[in-house]
Motif scaffolding. Structure first.
Motif, PDB file in Angstrom:
ATOM      1  N   ARG A 124      40.863  49.953  34.879  1.00 19.86           N
ATOM      2  CA  ARG A 124      41.029  50.079  36.336  1.00 19.86           C
ATOM      3  C   ARG A 124      39.680  50.318  37.014  1.00 19.86           C
TER       4      ARG A 124
ATOM      5  N   THR B 186      37.433  47.042  36.552  1.00 15.77           N
ATOM      6  CA  THR B 186      37.866  45.758  37.143  1.00 15.77           C
ATOM      7  C   THR B 186      38.750  45.935  38.374  1.00 15.77           C
TER       8      THR B 186
ATOM      9  N   ARG C 186      41.731  46.547  38.219  1.00 13.96           N
ATOM     10  CA  ARG C 186      43.060  45.986  37.920  1.00 13.96           C
ATOM     11  C   ARG C 186      43.793  46.790  36.854  1.00 13.96           C
TER      12      ARG C 186
ATOM     13  N   TYR D 132      43.800  52.193  42.389  1.00 13.39           N
ATOM     14  CA  TYR D 132      42.404  52.247  41.931  1.00 13.39           C
ATOM     15  C   TYR D 132      41.735  53.523  42.456  1.00 13.39           C
TER      16      TYR D 132
END
Ligand SMILES: Nc1nc2c(ncn2[C@@H]2O[C@H](COP(=O)(O)OP(=O)(O)OP(=O)(O)O)[C@@H](O)[C@H]2O)c(=O)[nH]1
Length: 207
Positions: free
Chosen positions: A30, A33, A35, A163
């Motif tokens: 996380r 990236t 994600r 995030y």
């Protein structure tokens, strides 16, 4: 007149520890990236990632450790890991009491080890999987109490959901590491002054 700020790159080593499947890799991926990919496999790795914060390049070296599966037990931290790390992120799952107990052991181990810094090594404790409230077995108060009694930072987050929380964890630890380094520099400076003073006065006394 323009004042030039030092553009020296800051580099720090972050070690992620905790029991199996608490989300150490999810947090790392996380942060790197932004994600959440769901499944991460069993890969232990050190990643380097540079971010520009307040006009300065910060290099995060992140060791995403695997929970030991041998006789040493889930709470084991190797001497190499202790020497490498400038700061520690200890992760448990709010749905897994055993993983909270592992974090308890790990804080103790780190606090007993010889520190690189004059004070205690910087630690942030993270209760992950906050999205799974219905399966919670560790209350926020228990997490907070542990961090208060051991002088650690504390966050409850969901690596799956956002995030932002993950970013806060890394930035908080970075701040703690920078404070610890400043303290070390200050202590070295004071030691230097004391050394030069005793050299001068010590010499005078013997004259
Ligand atoms: N619901 C939910 N699941 C999560 C969260 N974070 C991680 N997971 C899931 O938990 C499982 C384990 O995540 P990992 O990141 O592999 O955990 P780990 O601590 O690195 O595990 P090991 O490498 O085996 O020690 C995966 O199925 C993830 O998708 C979260 O915040 N919420």
């Amino acid at each position: 007149m323009t004042v030039q700020r030092s553009q020296q790159k800051v580099e720090a080593n972050f070690l992620l520890l905790g029991a199996e499947s608490v989300g150490k890799s999810a947090l790392t991926v996380r942060f790197l990236t932004r994600r959440f990919i769901g499944e991460y496999g069993d890969i232990e790795s050190i990643y380097s990632h540079t971010d520009r914060i307040d006009g300065r390049d910060i290099c995060f070296n992140i060791w995403d450790s695997l929970c030991p599966q041998n006789d040493e037990g889930a709470g084991h931290i190797s001497d190499r890991q202790l020497q490498w790390a400038d700061g520690f992120i200890l992760v448990y799952s709010i749905c897994d009491r055993a993983s909270f107990n592992v974090v308890r052991q790990q804080v103790k181990r780190i606090r007993q080890a010889k520190s690189k810094f004059p004070g205690a090594p910087p630690i942030v404790i993270v209760g992950n999987k906050r999205d799974l409230q219905h399966r919670r077995t560790v209350s926020s108060e228990e997490g907070r109490l542990l961090t208060l009694s051991t002088n650690c930072g504390f966050f409850e987050i969901s690596a799956a959901e956002t995030y932002h929380g993950v970013q806060l964890v890394f930035h908080e630890l970075l701040d703690l590491i920078r404070e610890a380094r400043a303290l070390k520099k200050g202590a070295a400076g004071i030691k230097g002054i004391v050394r030069s003073m005793s050299a001068v006065f010590g010499r005078k006394r013997t004259e």
